[in-house]
Design a protein around this motif. Sequence first.
Motif, PDB file in Angstrom:
ATOM      1  N   PHE A   1      10.072  -5.670   6.814  1.00 36.17           N
ATOM      2  CA  PHE A   1      10.746  -4.456   6.359  1.00 36.17           C
ATOM      3  C   PHE A   1      10.387  -3.298   7.269  1.00 36.17           C
ATOM      4  CE2 PHE A   1       6.748  -4.128   3.958  1.00 36.17           C
ATOM      5  CZ  PHE A   1       6.401  -2.797   4.140  1.00 36.17           C
ATOM      6  N   THR A   2      11.268  -2.288   7.288  1.00 38.02           N
ATOM      7  CA  THR A   2      10.991  -1.036   7.973  1.00 38.02           C
ATOM      8  C   THR A   2      11.224   0.096   6.981  1.00 38.02           C
ATOM      9  OG1 THR A   2      11.416   0.306   9.949  1.00 38.02           O
ATOM     10  CG2 THR A   2      13.324  -0.741   8.933  1.00 38.02           C
ATOM     11  N   VAL A   3      10.422   1.136   7.093  1.00 42.46           N
ATOM     12  CA  VAL A   3      10.497   2.252   6.150  1.00 42.46           C
ATOM     13  C   VAL A   3      11.493   3.284   6.661  1.00 42.46           C
ATOM     14  CG1 VAL A   3       9.188   4.044   4.943  1.00 42.46           C
ATOM     15  CG2 VAL A   3       8.083   1.863   5.501  1.00 42.46           C
ATOM     16  N   LEU A   4      12.509   3.576   5.836  1.00 45.12           N
ATOM     17  CA  LEU A   4      13.537   4.563   6.179  1.00 45.12           C
ATOM     18  C   LEU A   4      13.141   5.959   5.713  1.00 45.12           C
ATOM     19  CD1 LEU A   4      16.667   2.461   5.143  1.00 45.12           C
ATOM     20  CD2 LEU A   4      15.687   2.717   7.429  1.00 45.12           C
ATOM     21  N   SER A   5      12.513   6.049   4.543  1.00 46.56           N
ATOM     22  CA  SER A   5      12.034   7.338   4.032  1.00 46.56           C
ATOM     23  C   SER A   5      10.892   7.088   3.067  1.00 46.56           C
ATOM     24  CB  SER A   5      13.164   8.118   3.349  1.00 46.56           C
ATOM     25  OG  SER A   5      13.558   7.472   2.159  1.00 46.56           O
ATOM     26  N   GLY A   6       9.987   8.055   2.983  1.00 50.01           N
ATOM     27  CA  GLY A   6       8.847   7.938   2.092  1.00 50.01           C
ATOM     28  C   GLY A   6       7.717   7.151   2.744  1.00 50.01           C
ATOM     29  N   SER A   7       6.817   6.678   1.912  1.00 56.84           N
ATOM     30  CA  SER A   7       5.645   5.936   2.366  1.00 56.84           C
ATOM     31  C   SER A   7       5.442   4.728   1.459  1.00 56.84           C
ATOM     32  CB  SER A   7       4.418   6.853   2.326  1.00 56.84           C
ATOM     33  OG  SER A   7       3.286   6.202   2.792  1.00 56.84           O
ATOM     34  N   VAL A   8       5.280   3.551   2.045  1.00 59.56           N
ATOM     35  CA  VAL A   8       5.140   2.307   1.295  1.00 59.56           C
ATOM     36  C   VAL A   8       3.659   1.957   1.145  1.00 59.56           C
ATOM     37  CG1 VAL A   8       5.445  -0.210   1.466  1.00 59.56           C
ATOM     38  CG2 VAL A   8       7.359   1.304   1.933  1.00 59.56           C
ATOM     39  N   ARG A   9       3.295   1.513  -0.042  1.00 58.30           N
ATOM     40  CA  ARG A   9       1.988   0.915  -0.250  1.00 58.30           C
ATOM     41  C   ARG A   9       2.202  -0.596  -0.231  1.00 58.30           C
ATOM     42  NH1 ARG A   9       1.164   2.443  -4.964  1.00 58.30           N
ATOM     43  NH2 ARG A   9      -0.090   4.298  -4.609  1.00 58.30           N
ATOM     44  N   LEU A  10       1.706  -1.244   0.791  1.00 57.34           N
ATOM     45  CA  LEU A  10       1.815  -2.693   0.927  1.00 57.34           C
ATOM     46  C   LEU A  10       0.475  -3.295   0.544  1.00 57.34           C
ATOM     47  CD1 LEU A  10       3.141  -5.360   1.845  1.00 57.34           C
ATOM     48  CD2 LEU A  10       2.468  -4.764   4.197  1.00 57.34           C
ATOM     49  N   GLN A  11       0.483  -4.069  -0.522  1.00 56.83           N
ATOM     50  CA  GLN A  11      -0.723  -4.769  -0.931  1.00 56.83           C
ATOM     51  C   GLN A  11      -0.638  -6.199  -0.415  1.00 56.83           C
ATOM     52  OE1 GLN A  11      -0.144  -3.010  -5.186  1.00 56.83           O
ATOM     53  NE2 GLN A  11      -2.200  -3.953  -5.146  1.00 56.83           N
TER      54      GLN A  11
ATOM     55  N   ALA B   1       7.215  -0.594  10.712  1.00 55.29           N
ATOM     56  CA  ALA B   1       7.686  -1.837  10.118  1.00 55.29           C
ATOM     57  C   ALA B   1       6.487  -2.716   9.802  1.00 55.29           C
ATOM     58  CB  ALA B   1       8.642  -2.557  11.076  1.00 55.29           C
ATOM     59  N   ALA B   2       6.694  -3.672   8.923  1.00 58.02           N
ATOM     60  CA  ALA B   2       5.647  -4.631   8.576  1.00 58.02           C
ATOM     61  C   ALA B   2       6.266  -6.018   8.501  1.00 58.02           C
ATOM     62  CB  ALA B   2       5.000  -4.264   7.247  1.00 58.02           C
ATOM     63  N   GLN B   3       5.492  -7.005   8.900  1.00 58.85           N
ATOM     64  CA  GLN B   3       5.926  -8.399   8.815  1.00 58.85           C
ATOM     65  C   GLN B   3       4.719  -9.210   8.376  1.00 58.85           C
ATOM     66  OE1 GLN B   3       7.688  -9.926  12.390  1.00 58.85           O
ATOM     67  NE2 GLN B   3       7.642 -12.024  11.678  1.00 58.85           N
ATOM     68  N   PHE B   4       4.920 -10.096   7.404  1.00 59.54           N
ATOM     69  CA  PHE B   4       3.784 -10.844   6.874  1.00 59.54           C
ATOM     70  C   PHE B   4       4.246 -12.138   6.226  1.00 59.54           C
ATOM     71  CE2 PHE B   4       5.308  -7.757   3.827  1.00 59.54           C
ATOM     72  CZ  PHE B   4       5.393  -8.460   2.632  1.00 59.54           C
ATOM     73  N   SER B   5       3.291 -13.057   6.099  1.00 56.00           N
ATOM     74  CA  SER B   5       3.538 -14.301   5.389  1.00 56.00           C
ATOM     75  C   SER B   5       3.522 -14.009   3.900  1.00 56.00           C
ATOM     76  CB  SER B   5       2.447 -15.324   5.719  1.00 56.00           C
ATOM     77  OG  SER B   5       2.510 -16.406   4.799  1.00 56.00           O
TER      78      SER B   5
ATOM     79  N   MET C   1       3.032 -16.098   1.663  1.00 48.68           N
ATOM     80  CA  MET C   1       2.050 -16.948   0.987  1.00 48.68           C
ATOM     81  C   MET C   1       0.790 -16.134   0.679  1.00 48.68           C
ATOM     82  SD  MET C   1       3.339 -19.820   0.289  1.00 48.68           S
ATOM     83  CE  MET C   1       1.953 -20.895  -0.072  1.00 48.68           C
ATOM     84  N   THR C   2       0.668 -14.963   1.314  1.00 46.55           N
ATOM     85  CA  THR C   2      -0.407 -14.030   0.973  1.00 46.55           C
ATOM     86  C   THR C   2       0.040 -13.273  -0.269  1.00 46.55           C
ATOM     87  OG1 THR C   2      -0.923 -13.745   3.323  1.00 46.55           O
ATOM     88  CG2 THR C   2      -1.754 -12.064   1.807  1.00 46.55           C
ATOM     89  N   PRO C   3      -0.806 -13.180  -1.309  1.00 44.28           N
ATOM     90  CA  PRO C   3      -0.422 -12.398  -2.489  1.00 44.28           C
ATOM     91  C   PRO C   3      -0.032 -10.984  -2.053  1.00 44.28           C
ATOM     92  CG  PRO C   3      -2.436 -13.625  -2.915  1.00 44.28           C
ATOM     93  CD  PRO C   3      -2.140 -13.765  -1.447  1.00 44.28           C
ATOM     94  N   HIS C   4       1.122 -10.508  -2.508  1.00 45.62           N
ATOM     95  CA  HIS C   4       1.638  -9.242  -1.997  1.00 45.62           C
ATOM     96  C   HIS C   4       2.457  -8.475  -3.029  1.00 45.62           C
ATOM     97  CE1 HIS C   4       4.901 -12.121  -1.406  1.00 45.62           C
ATOM     98  NE2 HIS C   4       5.734 -11.094  -1.434  1.00 45.62           N
ATOM     99  N   ALA C   5       2.552  -7.162  -2.780  1.00 44.91           N
ATOM    100  CA  ALA C   5       3.420  -6.274  -3.556  1.00 44.91           C
ATOM    101  C   ALA C   5       3.761  -5.079  -2.684  1.00 44.91           C
ATOM    102  CB  ALA C   5       2.740  -5.815  -4.839  1.00 44.91           C
ATOM    103  N   ILE C   6       4.962  -4.551  -2.884  1.00 38.95           N
ATOM    104  CA  ILE C   6       5.422  -3.360  -2.169  1.00 38.95           C
ATOM    105  C   ILE C   6       5.734  -2.307  -3.227  1.00 38.95           C
ATOM    106  CG2 ILE C   6       7.218  -2.405  -0.680  1.00 38.95           C
ATOM    107  CD1 ILE C   6       7.579  -5.282   0.422  1.00 38.95           C
ATOM    108  N   THR C   7       5.046  -1.170  -3.154  1.00 37.58           N
ATOM    109  CA  THR C   7       5.290  -0.078  -4.100  1.00 37.58           C
ATOM    110  C   THR C   7       5.403   1.225  -3.322  1.00 37.58           C
ATOM    111  OG1 THR C   7       2.903   0.124  -4.485  1.00 37.58           O
ATOM    112  CG2 THR C   7       4.156  -1.173  -6.085  1.00 37.58           C
ATOM    113  N   ALA C   8       5.896   2.240  -3.997  1.00 34.12           N
ATOM    114  CA  ALA C   8       6.018   3.567  -3.392  1.00 34.12           C
ATOM    115  C   ALA C   8       4.656   4.257  -3.407  1.00 34.12           C
ATOM    116  CB  ALA C   8       7.039   4.391  -4.167  1.00 34.12           C
ATOM    117  N   HIS C   9       4.434   5.099  -2.418  1.00 33.20           N
ATOM    118  CA  HIS C   9       3.196   5.877  -2.348  1.00 33.20           C
ATOM    119  C   HIS C   9       3.585   7.353  -2.272  1.00 33.20           C
ATOM    120  CE1 HIS C   9      -0.890   6.982  -1.356  1.00 33.20           C
ATOM    121  NE2 HIS C   9      -0.460   7.622  -0.287  1.00 33.20           N
ATOM    122  N   CYS C  10       3.174   8.151  -3.263  1.00 37.21           N
ATOM    123  CA  CYS C  10       3.449   9.601  -3.293  1.00 37.21           C
ATOM    124  C   CYS C  10       4.940   9.907  -3.308  1.00 37.21           C
ATOM    125  CB  CYS C  10       2.772  10.309  -2.128  1.00 37.21           C
ATOM    126  SG  CYS C  10       0.982  10.197  -2.167  1.00 37.21           S
TER     127      CYS C  10
END
Length: 196
Positions: free
Chosen positions: A131-141, A154-158, A160-169
């Motif tokens: 993914f790439t961030v268009l606006s705001g700030s992403v919290r990638l766990q 941008a971020a790229q990841f497997s 299979m790693t436990p993950h979540a994408i949420t908004a930050h601020c």
Amino acid sequence: MTQERGLEDVIRQRIRSLRLARGWSLDTLATRCHLSPSTLSRIETGHRRIALDQLVPIARALDTTLDELVESPDDEDVVIRPEPQRRQGTTTWLLSRESSLPGVTVAKLRITDSDPLPIEKLGVHPGHEWFTVLSGSVRLQLGERTILVEVGQAAQFSTMTPHAITAHCGPVEVLSIFDRDGERAHLHPADGESRN
């Protein structure tokens, strides 16, 4: 007959365009597909009918498939008019058709969920996500790590790693590419399942 002739013209144009895009002369492509330069020239200019036994080595030499080379030009509307799909803190717009990129879905997401998830609630599934961030700030766990991804990054990841994408601020918008597994997990979760 006219439709067949039109498709042949499209095929000829594709062969020539692919050859020129690689910076190849007629001689170079002819050598790669084991045809004479004059035969290839006559194929490209329409002075010779295109035969299947010539198209296979031409497609292979141009690093494409026979299906792509002979695909009929489509008159369908090329503009995608995405409809928003809302679900618990996320609005999704699908930006690709099922047939456009085999095994890949492109989506724009607006995420308002801002609470980090406990590690035991992070999602896991086969595949990779980008993914790439268009606006705001992403919290990638990612497992026990928390990474802030800012506008233009941008971020790229497997996955299979436990993950979540949420908004930050505040709300965030991202452009994401999912493989088949990612699409199933993120865009079509089972009822009651949270987005990861």
